[in-house]
Design a protein around this motif. Sequence first.
Motif, short mmCIF file in Angstrom:
data_model
loop_
_atom_site.label_atom_id
_atom_site.label_comp_id
_atom_site.label_asym_id
_atom_site.label_seq_id
_atom_site.Cartn_x
_atom_site.Cartn_y
_atom_site.Cartn_z
N LEU A 165 -2.11 4.00 -2.65
CA LEU A 165 -2.62 3.34 -1.46
C LEU A 165 -3.32 2.04 -1.84
CD1 LEU A 165 -3.42 3.34 1.59
CD2 LEU A 165 -5.48 4.60 0.92
N VAL A 166 -2.86 0.94 -1.27
CA VAL A 166 -3.55 -0.34 -1.42
C VAL A 166 -4.41 -0.53 -0.18
CG1 VAL A 166 -3.32 -2.82 -1.80
CG2 VAL A 166 -1.59 -1.24 -2.71
N TYR A 167 -5.71 -0.77 -0.40
CA TYR A 167 -6.66 -0.81 0.72
C TYR A 167 -7.30 -2.20 0.83
CZ TYR A 167 -10.11 0.67 4.10
OH TYR A 167 -10.84 0.80 5.25
N PHE A 168 -7.43 -2.67 2.09
CA PHE A 168 -8.04 -3.98 2.39
C PHE A 168 -9.26 -3.75 3.27
CE2 PHE A 168 -3.39 -4.26 2.21
CZ PHE A 168 -3.25 -5.04 1.08
N TYR A 220 -10.39 -9.73 -2.03
CA TYR A 220 -9.78 -11.02 -1.70
C TYR A 220 -10.87 -12.05 -1.41
CZ TYR A 220 -10.60 -9.05 3.00
OH TYR A 220 -11.17 -8.48 4.11
N ARG A 221 -10.49 -13.31 -1.48
CA ARG A 221 -11.45 -14.38 -1.23
C ARG A 221 -11.85 -14.41 0.25
NH1 ARG A 221 -8.18 -19.35 -3.41
NH2 ARG A 221 -6.51 -17.96 -2.69
N SER A 257 -4.21 -10.91 -0.91
CA SER A 257 -3.82 -9.52 -0.66
C SER A 257 -2.38 -9.27 -1.07
CB SER A 257 -4.03 -9.19 0.82
OG SER A 257 -5.40 -9.27 1.17
N TRP A 258 -1.50 -10.22 -0.78
CA TRP A 258 -0.10 -10.06 -1.18
C TRP A 258 0.03 -10.08 -2.70
CZ3 TRP A 258 3.90 -7.93 0.62
CH2 TRP A 258 5.20 -8.20 0.12
N GLU A 259 -0.78 -10.91 -3.36
CA GLU A 259 -0.77 -10.93 -4.83
C GLU A 259 -1.14 -9.55 -5.38
OE1 GLU A 259 -2.97 -13.28 -8.54
OE2 GLU A 259 -3.16 -14.05 -6.49
N ALA A 260 -2.11 -8.89 -4.72
CA ALA A 260 -2.52 -7.56 -5.17
C ALA A 260 -1.42 -6.53 -4.92
CB ALA A 260 -3.80 -7.15 -4.46
N GLN A 271 -0.05 -8.11 8.34
CA GLN A 271 0.54 -9.29 7.72
C GLN A 271 1.29 -8.92 6.44
OE1 GLN A 271 0.74 -12.29 8.97
NE2 GLN A 271 -0.49 -11.79 10.77
N MET A 272 0.77 -7.99 5.67
CA MET A 272 1.45 -7.56 4.45
C MET A 272 2.74 -6.81 4.79
SD MET A 272 -0.53 -8.84 2.16
CE MET A 272 -0.80 -10.10 3.43
N GLY A 273 2.71 -6.02 5.87
CA GLY A 273 3.92 -5.34 6.31
C GLY A 273 5.01 -6.30 6.72
N MET A 274 4.62 -7.41 7.34
CA MET A 274 5.60 -8.42 7.73
C MET A 274 6.17 -9.13 6.50
SD MET A 274 5.64 -7.83 10.85
CE MET A 274 6.53 -9.07 11.76
N ARG A 275 5.34 -9.39 5.52
CA ARG A 275 5.84 -10.01 4.28
C ARG A 275 6.78 -9.06 3.54
NH1 ARG A 275 1.40 -13.98 1.33
NH2 ARG A 275 0.54 -14.92 3.21
N ALA A 276 6.45 -7.78 3.55
CA ALA A 276 7.30 -6.80 2.87
C ALA A 276 8.66 -6.69 3.55
CB ALA A 276 6.62 -5.43 2.84
#
Length: 303
Positions: A68-71, A106-107, A121-124, A159-164
């Motif tokens: 699990l990646v958590y934000f 994240y920053r 977040s995407w880098e992570a 946003q990460m889901g859309m990038r994926a």
Amino acid sequence: MEAFKKYSPFVVHTDGTVERIKDTEILQPSPFSDAGVTSKDVDISPNVSVRLYIPHSALSSTTKLTTLVYFHGGGFVAESPFSPIFHTYQDALSAKAGAIIISVNYRLAPEHPLPAAYDDSWEAVEWTVGLSDEWLRDHADLDRLFLAGDSAGGNIVHQMGMRAGKPASKVRLRGLVLVHPFFWGPNLGDTEKEHKELVERMWKMASPPVVGIMQCHWVNWQAEDATPLSKLGCRQVMVCVAELDFLKKKGREYYEALKEIGWEGRVQFVETEGEGHGFHLIKPDCEKARVFMDQLVSFLNHV
């Protein structure tokens, strides 16, 4: 204006420096917590670091674990994985779910306005699937890779889901968990209108003044330049809202939109009655927080 001052987590001085005046306490990682979890911090680039959690017993096992990646939340301007409320929750969740958790630092704005948080977040996420750490290499099951986040972190999850979901992406996600997610846009309800001034002032700190919040695809998935929700790159989505949270309406609309567009994945909706925004972090030992964690664990470990 008074409400904004009450909730503002920092002061911007005339020289441009930022002083955070609340939520600055941090907790160190633990070699063995009361929950039986080991945690450590890893710098993955000059801009991004993560705190990793793993059940201590898993370190001596060959079993692959849900990953699990958590934000974290905080309006894009406050908090970190090292804040007591987030560290304590991830520690407990790792133990309860038997999962590896990668909590992303994240920053923050206004020093680093959006899309810095999204890019970090995407880098992570890419670092995670690259199995660059020994804990991940030995124990992460990337067939059970989930993203989760609360409030602004829930927005980041989207946003990460859309990038994926982009064709060139090498990230394959099992599911997303959006907890009390921050979305905005037209057709505000009465409760949302009561918080409109506060939301817009906070958004001006988080985002460059390129387009107004109502038209910004980062928070309005129906904006003209937004990628269709049908492109979401995962198999399952869990949308979680709280009855007394003014962001509840937009969270429900996101859930309904996923159902209506014919998205091929499985979407689940969870509403906690009688509670407000982030209640599970603020009072994690209450009965409804325990029920909510059980629901989250069930989603993560469902096959």
